[in-house]
Motif scaffolding. Structure first.
Motif, PDB file in Angstrom:
ATOM      1  N   ARG A 292      31.754  46.964  10.532  1.00  0.00           N
ATOM      2  CA  ARG A 292      31.963  46.738   9.221  1.00  0.00           C
ATOM      3  C   ARG A 292      32.128  45.260   8.740  1.00  0.00           C
ATOM      4  NH1 ARG A 292      33.814  51.113   8.444  1.00  0.00           N
ATOM      5  NH2 ARG A 292      31.823  52.026   8.979  1.00  0.00           N
ATOM      6  N   GLY A 293      33.612  45.408   9.500  1.00  0.00           N
ATOM      7  CA  GLY A 293      33.901  44.126   8.413  1.00  0.00           C
ATOM      8  C   GLY A 293      33.118  42.673   8.798  1.00  0.00           C
ATOM      9  N   GLY A 294      32.558  42.394  10.099  1.00  0.00           N
ATOM     10  CA  GLY A 294      32.110  40.925   9.825  1.00  0.00           C
ATOM     11  C   GLY A 294      30.104  41.249   9.411  1.00  0.00           C
ATOM     12  N   ALA A 295      30.004  42.224   8.890  1.00  0.00           N
ATOM     13  CA  ALA A 295      28.786  42.623   8.106  1.00  0.00           C
ATOM     14  C   ALA A 295      29.022  42.458   6.326  1.00  0.00           C
ATOM     15  CB  ALA A 295      28.364  44.111   8.348  1.00  0.00           C
ATOM     16  N   LEU A 296      30.239  42.422   5.989  1.00  0.00           N
ATOM     17  CA  LEU A 296      30.585  42.332   4.941  1.00  0.00           C
ATOM     18  C   LEU A 296      30.368  41.258   4.376  1.00  0.00           C
ATOM     19  CD1 LEU A 296      33.203  45.278   4.320  1.00  0.00           C
ATOM     20  CD2 LEU A 296      30.619  44.841   3.351  1.00  0.00           C
ATOM     21  N   LEU A 297      31.814  40.230   5.233  1.00  0.00           N
ATOM     22  CA  LEU A 297      31.353  39.035   5.765  1.00  0.00           C
ATOM     23  C   LEU A 297      30.333  38.027   5.307  1.00  0.00           C
ATOM     24  CD1 LEU A 297      33.694  36.722   6.007  1.00  0.00           C
ATOM     25  CD2 LEU A 297      33.348  37.078   7.817  1.00  0.00           C
ATOM     26  N   ALA A 298      29.558  38.616   6.420  1.00  0.00           N
ATOM     27  CA  ALA A 298      27.825  37.608   6.374  1.00  0.00           C
ATOM     28  C   ALA A 298      27.580  38.294   5.271  1.00  0.00           C
ATOM     29  CB  ALA A 298      27.030  38.638   7.193  1.00  0.00           C
ATOM     30  N   MET A 299      27.455  39.178   4.094  1.00  0.00           N
ATOM     31  CA  MET A 299      26.775  39.513   3.594  1.00  0.00           C
ATOM     32  C   MET A 299      27.344  38.529   2.248  1.00  0.00           C
ATOM     33  SD  MET A 299      24.221  41.519   3.419  1.00  0.00           S
ATOM     34  CE  MET A 299      23.726  41.669   1.794  1.00  0.00           C
ATOM     35  N   GLY A 300      28.948  38.290   2.032  1.00  0.00           N
ATOM     36  CA  GLY A 300      29.639  37.288   0.910  1.00  0.00           C
ATOM     37  C   GLY A 300      29.194  35.938   1.867  1.00  0.00           C
ATOM     38  N   LEU A 301      28.787  35.723   2.603  1.00  0.00           N
ATOM     39  CA  LEU A 301      28.395  33.863   2.922  1.00  0.00           C
ATOM     40  C   LEU A 301      27.371  33.855   2.472  1.00  0.00           C
ATOM     41  CD1 LEU A 301      30.381  33.693   6.452  1.00  0.00           C
ATOM     42  CD2 LEU A 301      30.693  32.823   3.776  1.00  0.00           C
ATOM     43  N   VAL A 302      26.014  35.092   2.886  1.00  0.00           N
ATOM     44  CA  VAL A 302      24.891  34.934   2.519  1.00  0.00           C
ATOM     45  C   VAL A 302      24.417  34.113   1.020  1.00  0.00           C
ATOM     46  CG1 VAL A 302      22.596  36.129   2.030  1.00  0.00           C
ATOM     47  CG2 VAL A 302      23.739  36.102   4.064  1.00  0.00           C
ATOM     48  N   ALA A 303      25.279  34.814  -0.198  1.00  0.00           N
ATOM     49  CA  ALA A 303      25.095  35.539  -1.694  1.00  0.00           C
ATOM     50  C   ALA A 303      25.914  33.631  -2.130  1.00  0.00           C
ATOM     51  CB  ALA A 303      26.003  36.279  -2.219  1.00  0.00           C
ATOM     52  N   ILE A 304      26.813  32.930  -0.988  1.00  0.00           N
ATOM     53  CA  ILE A 304      26.909  31.398  -1.638  1.00  0.00           C
ATOM     54  C   ILE A 304      25.447  30.917  -1.375  1.00  0.00           C
ATOM     55  CG2 ILE A 304      28.211  29.763  -1.272  1.00  0.00           C
ATOM     56  CD1 ILE A 304      30.594  31.506  -0.192  1.00  0.00           C
ATOM     57  N   GLY A 305      25.219  31.421  -0.326  1.00  0.00           N
ATOM     58  CA  GLY A 305      23.630  29.982   0.097  1.00  0.00           C
ATOM     59  C   GLY A 305      22.670  30.486  -0.203  1.00  0.00           C
ATOM     60  N   MET A 306      22.539  31.503  -0.566  1.00  0.00           N
ATOM     61  CA  MET A 306      20.809  31.815  -1.879  1.00  0.00           C
ATOM     62  C   MET A 306      21.403  31.602  -3.153  1.00  0.00           C
ATOM     63  SD  MET A 306      19.023  34.226   0.002  1.00  0.00           S
ATOM     64  CE  MET A 306      18.138  35.482  -1.141  1.00  0.00           C
ATOM     65  N   PHE A 307      22.386  31.345  -3.356  1.00  0.00           N
ATOM     66  CA  PHE A 307      22.435  30.418  -4.494  1.00  0.00           C
ATOM     67  C   PHE A 307      21.918  29.209  -4.604  1.00  0.00           C
ATOM     68  CE2 PHE A 307      24.610  27.840  -8.186  1.00  0.00           C
ATOM     69  CZ  PHE A 307      24.571  28.373  -8.910  1.00  0.00           C
ATOM     70  N   GLY A 308      22.109  28.477  -3.445  1.00  0.00           N
ATOM     71  CA  GLY A 308      21.606  26.735  -3.256  1.00  0.00           C
ATOM     72  C   GLY A 308      20.142  26.760  -3.324  1.00  0.00           C
ATOM     73  N   ILE A 309      19.435  27.848  -2.939  1.00  0.00           N
ATOM     74  CA  ILE A 309      17.932  27.790  -2.741  1.00  0.00           C
ATOM     75  C   ILE A 309      17.342  28.819  -4.271  1.00  0.00           C
ATOM     76  CG2 ILE A 309      16.046  29.268  -1.793  1.00  0.00           C
ATOM     77  CD1 ILE A 309      17.966  30.223   0.160  1.00  0.00           C
ATOM     78  N   PHE A 310      18.207  29.275  -4.766  1.00  0.00           N
ATOM     79  CA  PHE A 310      17.330  29.839  -5.699  1.00  0.00           C
ATOM     80  C   PHE A 310      17.472  29.129  -7.625  1.00  0.00           C
ATOM     81  CE2 PHE A 310      17.189  34.000  -4.191  1.00  0.00           C
ATOM     82  CZ  PHE A 310      16.233  34.198  -4.463  1.00  0.00           C
TER      83      PHE A 310
END
Length: 518
Positions: A292-310
Motif C-alpha cells: 500500500r505504501g508503494g502504491a501511495l508513493l506512486a500516486m504522489g509522484l504521478v501527480a508531480i509528473g502529470m502537472f508537467g503535461i497539463f
C-alpha cells in the motif's frame, strides 16, 4: 449489494466477509445487486472533483476580465480550493467512516453543488475565492467517500480489477477532459458555466446515490481524534501553502521555508501522536503496509509528473502554436482515450495475472517515454507527428499506473478504515500536485530567465526561451515518472499479498488482489 455472506475466494486472496443486511431494512431496489450502477454513480461524483482541477483554470482569464482582479490575485482562485481540499481530506475520510459513506457522499455532493453555484454567481473576487474554498471543503468529504464506497463494494478479484480500471481511467483522464469542457464552455457560453456545470453533474450523482447506493450495514463507529485533526490539518495547510507561495513569490521568499518547515514539523507531530492515541485519525497500519505504501508513493509522484503535461503542454499549444482554448482541449483528447483503453482493457486483464508491481513498473516507464517524446517540440511543430504520439504513449502508461495504484492502495484495508485509506490516496495526489506546481513553475521561470540573458529580449528570443523551459519541465516530469516505475518495482512486494497480515488487520477487509509470485 449481494446478499451472499462471502465473496468468491480466488487462490491467494483473503476471504472477504460481507454482512448480509436484513431484507426488511432494504428498499426493493436495494435488494438487487447494482454494483456496476453504483460504480457509474461513483464515477460521476469523482469526475466532478477531477474536472475542477483544470476546468476552472481555463476559465480564469475570462473571470479575471469580468471581475477585474489582478494577476497577483489570480492564484488564489486555485490556491483556495487546493488548501481546503488538501488539508481536510484525512478528516473527510474519517468522517465517512464515522457517519456512513453514503451519507457523507450525499453531503459532499450537495455542498459541492451549492459552492459551485455561489462561484458561478460571484460578482466579486472575494466571493469567488470563498466559493472555491467551500468547494474544497466539500470535495474533501466527497472524494474519499466515493473511493471508499468503491473499495467496499467490489471485493471479488476480477470484478475489483475491472472496477478500479474504470475508476482509474476516470481519475486519470478527468483533468484532460476538464481542459476540453472548459474550452467549450468558455468559448460558447461563459466562464461561469465552468462552475454551473457541477450542478448538473451533482444532480445526476445524487439521484443515482439515492436510488442505487445501498444503506451500509451498521458497524462500530470510530471516535474522532481531535488532536490528530488539528495537527494534520494545519500541517497540510503549511505544506500546500508553502509550495503555493514558492510558485508565486519564488524560493527566495523566506515565508516559503517557514510554511514548509512548520508543515513538516506538524505532520511529524501528527505521526507521533497517532502512535499514542487509542482511536487515531489515521491508523499507521494503513500506510505502513509495503504494498500500500508503494502504491501511495506512486500516486504522489504521478501527480508531480502529470502537472508537467497539463500546464506546460497547454502553454506550448496556446502560446507557441497559437491554439484557442477549445482547440487545446481537443488536442488533449487522445490522452484520456488512451488512458481509458489502457486502464479498462489492459489493466483489467493484466492486474489479476501479474500484479501491480509489474504494471506500475511498465506503466511508469511507458509514460516517461511519452513525456520524453514531447521534448521534440519546436516553434513550428506539427501536432500529428510530434505532440500526438507523446500523448498516446503517456496515456497508455498512465492507465496502467492508475488502475494498479488505486486498487493496491485500498486493498486489504479493514472496512472501518476504508474512508481514511481512500483519503490518503487523494492526499498524496494533492501534495504531489502542489509540489509539481511549485517545483516545475520555478524551474521553468529560472530557465527562461537564464535563456534571455544576452539576447535582445524580442519575441523570437522569448519564444525560444519558453520552448527551452518547456523541454526542461518535460524532462523533469519524465524523470519523476521513472521514479514512479521504481516505486512499483522496488517498494511493492514481489511476493503474494501476505494473508496473515491482512487477516490480522480485520476479519472484515475490503478484499485483496493476489500478486503473482516471482
Amino acid at each position: 449489494m449481494s446478499s451472499q455472506a462471502t465473496a468468491p475466494t480466488p487462490t491467494g486472496s483473503v476471504p472477504t466477509h460481507r454482512a448480509a443486511p436484513s431484507s426488511q431494512n432494504l428498499s426493493p431496489i436495494d435488494k438487487k445487486d447494482h454494483r456496476w450502477v453504483v460504480l457509474a454513480v461513483i464515477g460521476i461524483a469523482q469526475i466532478m472533483v477531477v474536472l475542477d482541477a483544470t476546468i476552472v483554470n481555463i476559465a480564469l482569464p475570462s473571470a479575471q476580465q469580468d471581475l477585474g482582479f489582478g494577476n497577483d490575485q489570480r492564484q488564489w482562485v486555485v490556491t483556495a480550493y487546493s488548501l481546503a481540499f488538501g488539508s481536510l481530506l484525512l478528516l473527510g475520510g474519517r468522517l465517512a467512516d464515522l457517519f456512513g459513506r453514503k451519507n457523507t457522499l450525499v453531503i459532499g455532493l450537495v455542498g459541492f453543488a451549492v459552492a459551485s453555484m455561489l462561484g458561478g454567481l460571484a460578482d466579486s473576487f472575494g466571493l469567488l475565492v470563498a466559493a472555491r474554498a467551500l468547494q474544497g471543503v466539500f470535495g474533501a468529504l466527497l472524494a474519499p467517500a466515493a473511493l471508499s464506497l468503491l473499495t467496499t463494494t467490489f471485493t471479488d478479484m476480477k470484478e475489483r480489477a475491472r472496477a478500479f480500471g474504470i475508476f482509474g481511467a476516470i481519475a486519470g483522464s478527468g483533468a484532460a477532459i476538464g481542459l476540453l469542457l472548459g474550452g467549450v464552455l468558455t468559448e460558447y457560453a461563459s466562464w461561469r458555466w465552468c462552475l454551473f456545470v457541477n450542478l448538473v453533474i451533482a444532480a445526476v450523482a445524487l439521484v443515482g446515490t439515492f436510488l442505487f447506493v445501498p444503506r451500509p450495514a451498521k458497524t462500530a463507529r470510530p471516535r474522532i481524534d481531535y488532536l490528530g485533526v488539528v495537527l494534520i490539518t494545519l500541517g497540510l495547510v503549511g505544506i500546500v501553502y508553502g509550495f503555493s507561495n514558492a510558485e508565486t513569490n519564488g524560493w527566495d521568499d523566506a515565508l516559503t521555508y517557514v510554511y514548509l518547515a512548520a508543515g513538516v514539523v506538524l505532520v511529524a507531530a501528527f505521526v507521533f501522536a497517532e502512535t499514542r492515541v487509542d482511536h487515531p485519525l489515521m491508523p499507521l497500519r494503513v500506510v505502513l503496509d509495503r504494498d500500500r505504501g508503494g502504491a501511495l508513493l506512486a500516486m504522489g509522484l504521478v501527480a508531480i509528473g502529470m502537472f508537467g503535461i497539463f500546464l506546460f503542454l497547454t502553454y506550448y499549444l496556446e502560446q507557441t502554436l497559437g491554439y484557442s482554448s477549445l482547440k487545446t482541449g481537443l488536442a488533449f483528447l487522445p490522452m484520456p482515450l488512451s488512458i481509458m483503453f489502457s486502464s479498462t482493457i489492459l489493466g483489467t486483464r493484466l492486474l489479476p495475472r501479474v500484479g501491480p508491481k509489474v504494471l506500475i513498473l511498465i506503466g511508469g516507464l511507458t509514460a516517461a517515454i511519452g513525456l520524453a517524446l514531447l521534448t521534440r517540440t519546436q516553434l513550428d511543430s506539427g501536432y500529428a507527428p510530434v505532440v500526438l504520439p507523446g500523448l498516446i504513449v503517456i496515456g497508455l502508461g498512465m492507465g496502467l499506473v492508475f488502475s494498479s495504484a488505486f486498487s493496491t492502495a485500498t486493498s486489504g484495508v479493514a472496512r472501518q478504515d476504508a474512508g481514511v485509506a481512500s483519503a490518503m490516496v487523494n492526499t498524496m495526489q494533492q501534495i504531489g500536485g502542489s509540489i509539481g506546481t511549485a517545483l516545475l513553475s520555478t524551474v521553468f521561470a529560472d530557465v527562461v530567465r537564464d535563456q534571455l540573458v544576452g539576447t535582445d529580449g524580442g519575441k523570437l528570443a522569448q519564444a525560444n526561451a519558453a520552448l527551452t523551459g518547456y523541454h526542461t519541465a518535460f524532462w523533469i516530469s519524465s524523470g519523476v515518472l521513472v521514479l514512479v516505475a521504481l516505486a512499483g518495482g522496488l517498494v511493492i512486494n514481489r511476493q503474494k499479498v501476505r494473508l496473515a497480515k491482512l487477516e490480522s488487520a480485520s476479519s472484515n477487509v475490503t478484499g485483496s488482489i493476489p500478486v503473482a509470485a516471482h
